[in-house]
Design a protein around this motif. Structure first.
Motif, PDB file in Angstrom:
ATOM      1  N   GLU A 426      32.513-118.083  66.247  1.00 29.77           N
ATOM      2  CA  GLU A 426      32.993-119.475  66.386  1.00 29.77           C
ATOM      3  C   GLU A 426      34.437-119.727  65.792  1.00 29.77           C
ATOM      4  O   GLU A 426      35.351-120.018  66.653  1.00 29.77           O
ATOM      5  N   TRP A 427      34.625-119.099  64.690  1.00 27.18           N
ATOM      6  CA  TRP A 427      35.894-119.407  63.977  1.00 27.18           C
ATOM      7  C   TRP A 427      37.013-118.529  64.684  1.00 27.18           C
ATOM      8  O   TRP A 427      38.229-119.033  64.810  1.00 27.18           O
ATOM      9  N   SER A 428      36.678-117.521  65.198  1.00 30.94           N
ATOM     10  CA  SER A 428      37.680-116.569  66.071  1.00 30.94           C
ATOM     11  C   SER A 428      38.113-116.969  67.440  1.00 30.94           C
ATOM     12  O   SER A 428      38.754-116.590  68.092  1.00 30.94           O
ATOM     13  N   GLY A 429      37.311-118.023  67.788  1.00 28.57           N
ATOM     14  CA  GLY A 429      37.367-118.663  69.219  1.00 28.57           C
ATOM     15  C   GLY A 429      36.844-117.921  70.311  1.00 28.57           C
ATOM     16  O   GLY A 429      37.331-117.800  71.403  1.00 28.57           O
ATOM     17  N   ILE A 430      35.584-117.672  70.035  1.00 27.67           N
ATOM     18  CA  ILE A 430      34.904-116.911  71.208  1.00 27.67           C
ATOM     19  C   ILE A 430      34.715-117.844  72.285  1.00 27.67           C
ATOM     20  O   ILE A 430      34.890-117.123  73.478  1.00 27.67           O
ATOM     21  N   ILE A 431      34.487-118.972  72.361  1.00 25.87           N
ATOM     22  CA  ILE A 431      34.170-120.053  73.603  1.00 25.87           C
ATOM     23  C   ILE A 431      35.644-120.149  74.373  1.00 25.87           C
ATOM     24  O   ILE A 431      35.453-120.014  75.369  1.00 25.87           O
ATOM     25  N   ARG A 432      36.477-119.926  73.549  1.00 27.18           N
ATOM     26  CA  ARG A 432      38.126-120.262  74.160  1.00 27.18           C
ATOM     27  C   ARG A 432      38.225-118.628  74.928  1.00 27.18           C
ATOM     28  O   ARG A 432      38.746-118.770  75.906  1.00 27.18           O
ATOM     29  N   ALA A 433      38.189-117.623  74.335  1.00 30.23           N
ATOM     30  CA  ALA A 433      38.217-116.477  74.678  1.00 30.23           C
ATOM     31  C   ALA A 433      37.092-116.115  75.675  1.00 30.23           C
ATOM     32  O   ALA A 433      37.881-115.373  77.062  1.00 30.23           O
ATOM     33  N   GLY A 434      36.045-116.500  75.841  1.00 31.23           N
ATOM     34  CA  GLY A 434      35.026-116.487  76.934  1.00 31.23           C
ATOM     35  C   GLY A 434      35.575-117.069  78.261  1.00 31.23           C
ATOM     36  O   GLY A 434      35.441-116.819  79.296  1.00 31.23           O
ATOM     37  N   ALA A 435      36.057-118.111  77.877  1.00 32.26           N
ATOM     38  CA  ALA A 435      36.489-119.290  79.018  1.00 32.26           C
ATOM     39  C   ALA A 435      37.670-118.469  79.761  1.00 32.26           C
ATOM     40  O   ALA A 435      37.732-118.804  80.933  1.00 32.26           O
ATOM     41  N   LYS A 436      38.481-117.902  78.962  1.00 28.50           N
ATOM     42  CA  LYS A 436      39.690-117.325  79.643  1.00 28.50           C
ATOM     43  C   LYS A 436      38.918-116.057  80.506  1.00 28.50           C
ATOM     44  O   LYS A 436      39.680-115.986  81.605  1.00 28.50           O
ATOM     45  N   MET A 437      38.129-115.280  80.074  1.00 29.36           N
ATOM     46  CA  MET A 437      37.714-114.170  80.894  1.00 29.36           C
ATOM     47  C   MET A 437      36.973-114.838  82.019  1.00 29.36           C
ATOM     48  O   MET A 437      37.006-114.228  83.184  1.00 29.36           O
ATOM     49  N   SER A 456      21.951-107.614  81.976  1.00 26.52           N
ATOM     50  CA  SER A 456      22.743-108.561  82.621  1.00 26.52           C
ATOM     51  C   SER A 456      22.222-110.114  82.054  1.00 26.52           C
ATOM     52  O   SER A 456      21.775-110.623  83.036  1.00 26.52           O
ATOM     53  N   PHE A 457      22.601-110.232  80.831  1.00 29.84           N
ATOM     54  CA  PHE A 457      22.051-111.425  80.185  1.00 29.84           C
ATOM     55  C   PHE A 457      23.061-112.401  79.850  1.00 29.84           C
ATOM     56  O   PHE A 457      24.170-112.340  79.561  1.00 29.84           O
ATOM     57  N   GLY A 458      22.680-113.954  80.027  1.00 30.92           N
ATOM     58  CA  GLY A 458      23.270-114.965  79.576  1.00 30.92           C
ATOM     59  C   GLY A 458      24.730-115.039  80.159  1.00 30.92           C
ATOM     60  O   GLY A 458      24.743-114.564  81.513  1.00 30.92           O
ATOM     61  N   ALA A 459      25.454-115.604  79.531  1.00 31.85           N
ATOM     62  CA  ALA A 459      26.897-116.007  80.031  1.00 31.85           C
ATOM     63  C   ALA A 459      27.732-114.629  80.217  1.00 31.85           C
ATOM     64  O   ALA A 459      28.894-114.479  81.013  1.00 31.85           O
ATOM     65  N   TYR A 462      27.854-114.034  83.729  1.00 33.78           N
ATOM     66  CA  TYR A 462      29.008-114.738  84.326  1.00 33.78           C
ATOM     67  C   TYR A 462      30.266-114.071  84.221  1.00 33.78           C
ATOM     68  O   TYR A 462      31.027-113.648  85.165  1.00 33.78           O
ATOM     69  N   ALA A 463      30.746-113.676  83.090  1.00 38.48           N
ATOM     70  CA  ALA A 463      31.959-112.844  82.640  1.00 38.48           C
ATOM     71  C   ALA A 463      32.114-111.658  83.311  1.00 38.48           C
ATOM     72  O   ALA A 463      33.163-111.263  83.641  1.00 38.48           O
ATOM     73  N   MET A 464      31.159-110.815  83.582  1.00 36.07           N
ATOM     74  CA  MET A 464      31.107-109.535  84.097  1.00 36.07           C
ATOM     75  C   MET A 464      30.867-109.708  85.774  1.00 36.07           C
ATOM     76  O   MET A 464      30.376-108.824  86.360  1.00 36.07           O
ATOM     77  N   CYS A 465      31.197-110.906  86.271  1.00 34.72           N
ATOM     78  CA  CYS A 465      31.271-110.982  87.767  1.00 34.72           C
ATOM     79  C   CYS A 465      29.841-110.983  88.488  1.00 34.72           C
ATOM     80  O   CYS A 465      29.488-110.113  89.263  1.00 34.72           O
ATOM     81  N   GLY A 466      29.054-112.035  87.930  1.00 38.78           N
ATOM     82  CA  GLY A 466      27.700-112.020  88.432  1.00 38.78           C
ATOM     83  C   GLY A 466      27.780-112.680  89.846  1.00 38.78           C
ATOM     84  O   GLY A 466      29.071-113.005  90.458  1.00 38.78           O
ATOM     85  N   LYS A 467      26.630-112.615  90.604  1.00 39.87           N
ATOM     86  CA  LYS A 467      26.610-113.177  91.890  1.00 39.87           C
ATOM     87  C   LYS A 467      27.482-114.397  92.325  1.00 39.87           C
ATOM     88  O   LYS A 467      28.014-114.691  93.323  1.00 39.87           O
ATOM     89  N   ALA A 468      27.308-115.402  91.350  1.00 38.89           N
ATOM     90  CA  ALA A 468      28.142-116.745  91.493  1.00 38.89           C
ATOM     91  C   ALA A 468      29.552-116.663  91.552  1.00 38.89           C
ATOM     92  O   ALA A 468      30.248-117.595  91.960  1.00 38.89           O
ATOM     93  N   TYR A 469      30.203-115.430  90.981  1.00 39.46           N
ATOM     94  CA  TYR A 469      31.561-115.309  91.218  1.00 39.46           C
ATOM     95  C   TYR A 469      32.251-114.443  92.339  1.00 39.46           C
ATOM     96  O   TYR A 469      33.135-113.875  92.053  1.00 39.46           O
ATOM     97  N   ASP A 470      31.454-114.500  93.131  1.00 39.32           N
ATOM     98  CA  ASP A 470      31.822-113.723  94.606  1.00 39.32           C
ATOM     99  C   ASP A 470      32.365-112.376  94.408  1.00 39.32           C
ATOM    100  O   ASP A 470      33.368-112.091  95.203  1.00 39.32           O
ATOM    101  N   PRO A 471      31.543-111.670  93.764  1.00 36.69           N
ATOM    102  CA  PRO A 471      31.737-110.266  94.201  1.00 36.69           C
ATOM    103  C   PRO A 471      31.451-109.838  95.616  1.00 36.69           C
ATOM    104  O   PRO A 471      30.595-110.320  96.394  1.00 36.69           O
ATOM    105  N   ARG A 472      32.232-109.045  96.163  1.00 39.34           N
ATOM    106  CA  ARG A 472      32.040-108.618  97.618  1.00 39.34           C
ATOM    107  C   ARG A 472      30.647-107.870  97.849  1.00 39.34           C
ATOM    108  O   ARG A 472      29.927-108.017  98.706  1.00 39.34           O
ATOM    109  N   PHE A 473      30.156-107.161  96.791  1.00 38.08           N
ATOM    110  CA  PHE A 473      28.768-106.500  96.735  1.00 38.08           C
ATOM    111  C   PHE A 473      28.115-106.440  95.222  1.00 38.08           C
ATOM    112  O   PHE A 473      29.010-106.532  94.394  1.00 38.08           O
ATOM    113  N   VAL A 474      26.959-106.588  95.084  1.00 35.57           N
ATOM    114  CA  VAL A 474      26.090-106.634  93.923  1.00 35.57           C
ATOM    115  C   VAL A 474      25.332-105.320  94.074  1.00 35.57           C
ATOM    116  O   VAL A 474      24.361-105.615  95.055  1.00 35.57           O
TER     117      VAL A 474
END
Length: 576
Positions: A426-437, A456-459, A462-474
């Motif tokens: 948290e001190w290193s800004g993980i939420i900010r960095a995650g939001a950027k990705m 393929s767990f949790g957030a 999402y960051a690794m381009c899960g289904k909600a992030y419009d990959p052409r194929f999964v």
């Protein structure tokens, strides 16, 4: 060129002679064998009796039609075919006897030399009726065709909406009616669509063929808004099916069909001829160089991937993801981006089938990293494989933006536990960095393809381009696990909640009772994290053999390249 190749060459740390490798390989092959057997059952559709009934009507089954339609591989003689959504509706609709494959077959196949999306109703499954998942499977196929500008062929043989479930099929924006809307939008974008009616095409479903560019129809088929019985009930008019909506009537009187054909074989021959005359698409926007399947193949055997992972749901796997990359990219050459920074994510450039790609992959071995920020700044720490740390997220966000700037399609290889938690993170800004990705993934305009190798767990999903992030194929390996958290973690959390609830009501549980609750919750959670569960709900387009990952990516990248129109990259506000 030799110096460039040497700089990019990947080695392999995978010990194919190790006992663990052999154990993993045997377990993976057993898992693949079991899944293959299940897939063969799904491909039988409604079974032999239903196929016989189709033949008595002088009609082929959907898969027999596909066998005639598809080009054959010149080497193997097998149809050129990548099936999508095979597991759709698996384990669902049991109260109605099930709906194997959701009663429709979809996939990418080559017809007269052209890559096409094919949607074929399986009339052996409830007369090809549309269940809720049938509509969603057709919509997914259309979405892929829309995003990639793929010519689309519909082989129609359907009785329409499955009436007992009409409220879940008919009204919403992702239900049956969206199919026809997509027909119109695809046509407006110049995506060729051809329909072959080779059976029933009834009620609302009758609009689908007429919304496409070209309509073929076989003798003995029917195309009408209401069948003879419903017409008589509604307006008292008596008429037979052929007079009401047969091929001759629509070819000679209504003028609705463009080609009347004698039977399925003649119809498919005509369809292949028409597809062969479709013009070429515009020049692709993405980098591609000449490719030779032999000299440009990876240096390491794809079958080695069978020994990479222990497929048991509770297994904790550690491996160097570069061993995967080395077995899917041309000549095993990979230009790694910021190799020494943010090491729990591996990013870099490569080619697959001569096509340039950017790869973002979770690293599953533990890494040593110097801490830049927070209470441990300047100290060395061990970072856990499969976890996204602040530096990893920052690196990946920048890499994804670079790929968009340079028009390089992206491939995401998942085996992710999630983002790091705790005070240091948290001190290193993980939420900010995650939001950027997540923002970079969200606003990315180049084609994205996701392959779920392990977790393929949790957030992290999402960051690794899960289904909600419009990959052409999964795509997913049989070892994929798809959930908020692992079964063991979820079970530990939920057991604690359940025990506290029971204790508040005055009940004290012993160790055996707690273990029983744990086992029950974990079994349920593991079943829901299984890739077959996700594929049944179309969260996954296909469960693939690990050794065929490269082949599948070759096909998917070719499909992506059919759409050369890439919007301007506009990343929006990024957390800095």
């Amino acid at each position: 060129m030799a110096d460039e190749a040497a700089a990019s060459a990947l080695g392999s740390k995978l010990d194919t002679g190790a006992v663990k490798f052999g154990t993993n390989r045997a377990a993976m092959q057993a898992l693949l064998g079991g899944m293959s057997s299940e897939e063969e059952t799904i491909r039988l559709g409604g079974g032999e009796k239903a196929a016989e009934a189709q033949h008595k009507k002088r009609r082929l089954t959907a898969r027999e039609r596909l066998a005639l339609l598809l080009d054959k591989d010149p080497v193997s003689g097998n149809p050129d075919w990548l099936e999508l959504g095979l597991w759709a509706a698996h384990g669902m609709y049991t109260e109605f006897g099930g709906a194997p494959g959701a009663g429709v077959i979809t996939g990418l196949g080559r017809v007269s030399g052209k890559l096409c999306m094919i949607v074929a109703n399986d009339a052996t499954v409830k007369a090809g009726a549309f269940f809720p998942m049938t509509a969603k499977k057709v919509l997914r196929a259309q979405t892929i065709a829309l995003e990639n500008r793929i010519p689309t062929l519909y082989l129609v043989d359907s009785s329409g909406v499955f009436l007992p479930l009409q409220e879940d099929v008919f009204p919403d924006q992702d239900d049956f009616g969206r199919v026809f809307r997509n027909n119109a939008v695809m046509s407006s974008l110049g995506i060729p669509q051809i329909t072959a009616i080779m059976g029933m095409c009834v009620a609302g479903g009758a609009y689908l063929p007429v919304m496409t560019d070209t309509v073929l129809m076989t003798e003995g088929s029917g195309l009408f808004l209401a069948g003879p019985a419903l017409v008589q009930a509604a307006i008292g008019q008596k008429t037979d099916a052929e007079t009401l909506g047969g091929a001759a009537m629509h070819a000679e009187i209504s003028g609705t069909v463009d080609f009347k054909e004698k039977d399925d074989a003649a119809c498919i021959a005509r369809l292949r001829s028409l597809v062969g005359k479709i013009g070429a698409s515009k020049q692709e926007a993405f980098s591609r160089v000449p490719f030779d399947a032999k000299t440009d193949a990876p240096k390491f055997a794809a079958e080695d991937l069978y020994g990479l992972l222990d497929p048991a749901p509770a297994a904790s796997n550690s491996y160097d993801v570069r061993d995967v990359i080395a077995r899917i990219v041309d000549r095993s050459e990979f230009d790694e981006y910021k190799a020494d920074f943010g090491r729990t994510l591996v990013c870099g450039y490569a080619r697959i089938g001569g096509r340039a790609v950017g790869i973002v992959a979770n690293q599953k071995t533990h890494q040593q990293q110097t801490v830049a920020m927070g209470p441990q700044a300047g100290m060395k720490r061990t970072e856990f494989g499969g976890v996204i740390y602040t530096e990893s997220a920052q690196k990946a966000a920048r890499f994804i933006m670079d790929c968009n700037q340079q028009l390089v399609p992206l491939i995401f290889l998942h085996d992710v536990n999630g983002f790091m938690v705790g005070k240091d993170a948290e001190w290193s800004g993980i939420i900010r960095a995650g939001a950027k990705m997540v923002s970079a993934v969200s606003t990315s305009v180049v084609p994205k393809i996701t392959v779920i190798i392990g977790g393929s767990f949790g957030a992290g999903h999402y960051a690794m381009c899960g289904k909600a992030y419009d990959p052409r194929f999964v795509f997913a390996w049989p070892t994929a696990r798809y959930a908020v958290m692992s079964g063991a973690s979820a079970a530990n959390t939920l057991v604690e909640v359940r025990v506290k609830q029971l204790e508040r009501s005055g009940k004290v549980l012993g160790a055996e009772e707690k273990q029983s609750i744990y086992d029950e919750i974990k079994a349920t959670y593991d079943a829901q994290a299984d890739p077959r569960y996700g594929a049944a709900r179309l969260w996954i387009d296909a469960i693939i053999d690990p050794a065929k990952t490269r082949e599948v990516l070759l096909e998917a990248l070719e499909a992506c390249a059919l759409n050369p129109d890439v919007p301007k990259f506009n990343p929006g506000v990024l957390q800095t």
